[in-house]
Design an enzyme around this catalytic site. Structure first.
Site, PDB file in Angstrom:
ATOM      1  N   PRO A 177       0.854  -1.197   0.000  1.00  0.00           N
ATOM      2  CA  PRO A 177       0.000   0.000   0.000  1.00  0.00           C
ATOM      3  C   PRO A 177       0.887   1.243   0.000  1.00  0.00           C
ATOM      4  CG  PRO A 177      -0.095  -1.116   2.140  1.00  0.00           C
ATOM      5  CD  PRO A 177       0.849  -1.896   1.284  1.00  0.00           C
TER       6      PRO A 177
ATOM      7  N   ILE B 299       5.055   2.343   7.733  1.00  0.00           N
ATOM      8  CA  ILE B 299       5.312   3.749   8.040  1.00  0.00           C
ATOM      9  C   ILE B 299       3.995   4.520   7.980  1.00  0.00           C
ATOM     10  CG2 ILE B 299       6.431   5.829   7.122  1.00  0.00           C
ATOM     11  CD1 ILE B 299       8.594   3.758   6.075  1.00  0.00           C
TER      12      ILE B 299
ATOM     13  N   ASP C  17       5.859   2.266   2.334  1.00  0.00           N
ATOM     14  CA  ASP C  17       4.942   1.155   2.595  1.00  0.00           C
ATOM     15  C   ASP C  17       4.102   1.535   3.819  1.00  0.00           C
ATOM     16  OD1 ASP C  17       3.715  -1.196   3.392  1.00  0.00           O
ATOM     17  OD2 ASP C  17       5.412  -2.463   2.820  1.00  0.00           O
ATOM     18  N   HIS C  18       2.836   1.785   3.587  1.00  0.00           N
ATOM     19  CA  HIS C  18       1.984   2.312   4.660  1.00  0.00           C
ATOM     20  C   HIS C  18       1.697   1.269   5.740  1.00  0.00           C
ATOM     21  CE1 HIS C  18      -0.297   5.280   6.558  1.00  0.00           C
ATOM     22  NE2 HIS C  18      -1.169   5.597   5.627  1.00  0.00           N
ATOM     23  N   ARG C  19       2.039   0.018   5.472  1.00  0.00           N
ATOM     24  CA  ARG C  19       1.885  -0.984   6.534  1.00  0.00           C
ATOM     25  C   ARG C  19       2.923  -0.770   7.624  1.00  0.00           C
ATOM     26  NH1 ARG C  19       2.573  -6.263   3.013  1.00  0.00           N
ATOM     27  NH2 ARG C  19       4.286  -4.931   2.310  1.00  0.00           N
TER      28      ARG C  19
END
Ligand code: COA
Length: 473
Positions: A264, A449, A445-447
């Site tokens: 993501p 950060i 990577d929004h998982r």
């Protein structure tokens, strides 16, 4: 008396050789008049071919992938005496309006009027030549206007075999990988609407599921259940030439596609004021050109300074120097600082890695990056020179652009995009001053950060590039 009759593709608006993408019935099924038998999908429209009469399917003449035109035989049906079972149902005064709202489709007239592609956001026109029995029986047949309206009962007519949904909803569900058989329709007669599909996805995700909504998770990478790639005979539209992709492009393309689909991504943009840094770089390059010291002949690049600043950022924000495991459960934090940089080569993109950037000065980094970039362009980079990276930089500053969204180079968790610096008027509190501004684009990577960390990281980078002395702190 029962009679064997052929169900054929009606006038489908001049389309020829349209592929079958769904077979909605099986041999032995009882079908109502106007019930969808198959779905055809051209590059412009999706159309259901309805049963022209009620009966029992005795033979299917088509399979998925067959290309059909007007008149092609779809099935042999043993026709029952009455045209629709629905006609035997009790009346419901509310039916016509509700049915017409739920099923805005052509009834009794098999001619297809495809909707203009631009009318749909996904640019796929929807057309249906299948009317729900309720529409055909009560609304669209003016002859029957004097008859009592007929209530549609999906359970009676479509006994759990064919999900009752318009082609548009079927397409929507297919795009999201949702099995419509699992979805409960909330509209009259059990018709499944777009909201039902959305609610189903919400519910599945909330309950920790995901198998039915086949999207890849943090794990295996498979199961995206995407639509097949569009097959277009381009030669039909003009002259073409087929050029095979270079090997590097094929390899990097597969990696990029996986990373884009699995991670993501969010991109945080910021500006760094590099007025003083650029002046220093130019001055040092002049000195180096004239000296016989270790830096002689080495051109100090902005990239070398950016690498140094990134290492300081990774040291301050250790989550950026990490990798997420395949299960999406553990982070591996790295205590070393190997930085990759995207290098444009005639054969495609490669990412050489400079090791231990924290232990090197900008002259060494500039020398090494220029050697690695040359090797990359000559096709001489070894696998060891492209492995072990912690964080990547993609600099398009030598070319142009104001911002872009680089793709994270998995299993890294962030990548910095650098665009072309430009002199801009910046308000210094009293007046506008000309400043050299470098655009930064950090994809992450929004998982791993969150947005606030990314904003802090890029703000910190901008601060460092604004005053490189801070790197020493
Ligand atoms: N803003 C303005 N000018 C810039 C700049 C920036 N951010 N970055 C570089 N430049 C200038 C340089 O100063 C140089 O100018 P000069 O010749 O007058 O001194 C010129 O642009 C060319 O620089 P370049 O050769 O690109 O050197 P570099 O060290 O900046 O970059 C590579 C080296 C290997 C990164 C670069 O050659 C490259 O391949 N970039 C493409 C990366 C890519 O394809 N990324 C896409 C991945 S999706």
């Amino acid at each position: 008396m029962a009679e064997l009759k052929e169900a054929r593709v009606p006038d489908i608006g001049g389309y020829d050789d349209v592929p079958v993408i769904e077979v909605l019935v099986a041999v032995g099924d009882t079908v109502a008049k106007d019930q969808g038998l198959i779905t055809l999908e051209s590059d412009k429209a999706t159309m259901e071919v309805p049963a022209p009469f009620a009966g029992v399917v005795k033979e299917l003449k088509v399979k998925i992938g067959d290309a059909l035109s007007e008149g092609s035989v779809v099935a042999v049906i043993e026709a029952t005496d009455s045209d629709t079972a629905a006609a035997a149902k009790p009346a419901d005064k509310a039916a016509p309006a509700a049915a017409s709202a739920a099923a805005p489709v052509v009834a009794n007239d098999p001619k297809v009027e495809p909707v203009a592609p631009a009318a749909r956001p996904d640019n796929i026109a929807q057309a249906s030549i299948a009317a729900s029995p309720a529409v055909s029986a009560s609304e669209a047949a003016p002859m029957g206007a004097g008859l009592p309206p007929v209530r549609f009962d999906a359970d009676a007519l479509l006994p759990g075999k064919v999900p009752y949904a318009s082609p548009a909803v079927r397409l929507f569900a297919r795009e999201l990988g949702v099995d419509l058989a699992q979805v409960t329709g909330s509209a009259r007669g059990g018709r499944i609407g777009k909201e039902d599909v959305q609610n189903y996805i919400k519910h599945t995700l909330q309950s920790g599921g995901g198998a039915a909504v086949a999207a890849g998770g943090g794990g295996g990478g498979g199961g995206l259940n995407l639509l097949p790639w569009p097959k277009v005979d381009f030669a039909k539209f003009g002259e073409i030439e087929v050029k095979p992709l270079a090997r590097i492009k094929k390899i990097s393309g597969a990696n990029l596609a996986r990373n884009w689909a699995m991670i993501p991504h969010v991109t945080q943009h910021d500006d760094a004021d590099i007025t003083e840094l650029e002046a220093l770089r130019v001055a040092l390059n002049k000195e180096n050109a004239a000296s016989d010291k270790s830096g002689a002949g080495i051109k100090l690049t902005m990239l070398a300074f950016i690498m140094k600043a990134c290492v300081a950022g990774l040291q301050k924000f250790p989550d950026f120097n990490s990798s997420l495991d395949a299960a999406g459960e553990n982070l591996t934090l790295k205590k070393y600082f190997h930085i990759g940089f995207a290098a444009d080569t005639p054969n495609g993109l490669v990412v050489p890695v400079i090791r231990d950037v924290d232990k090197k000065g900008v002259i060494d980094i500039a020398r090494e990056s220029s050697e690695l970039a040359k090797k990359a362009r000559d096709g001489k980079l070894g696998p060891a020179e492209m492995s072990g990276g912690c964080f990547s930089i993609s600099s398009l500053g030598g070319i142009g652009g104001t911002a872009f969204t680089p793709i994270v180079n998995a299993p890294e968790v962030a990548i910095l995009g650098v665009s072309k610096s430009a002199t801009k008027p910046v308000w210094d509190g009293k007046q506008f001053a000309p400043r050299l501004i470098l655009p930064l684009s950090l994809s992450y990577d929004h998982r791993v950060i969150d947005g606030a960390s990314a904003a802090r990281f890029t703000a910190y980078l901008a601060q460092l590039l604004g005053d490189m002395r801070r790197v020493l702190l």
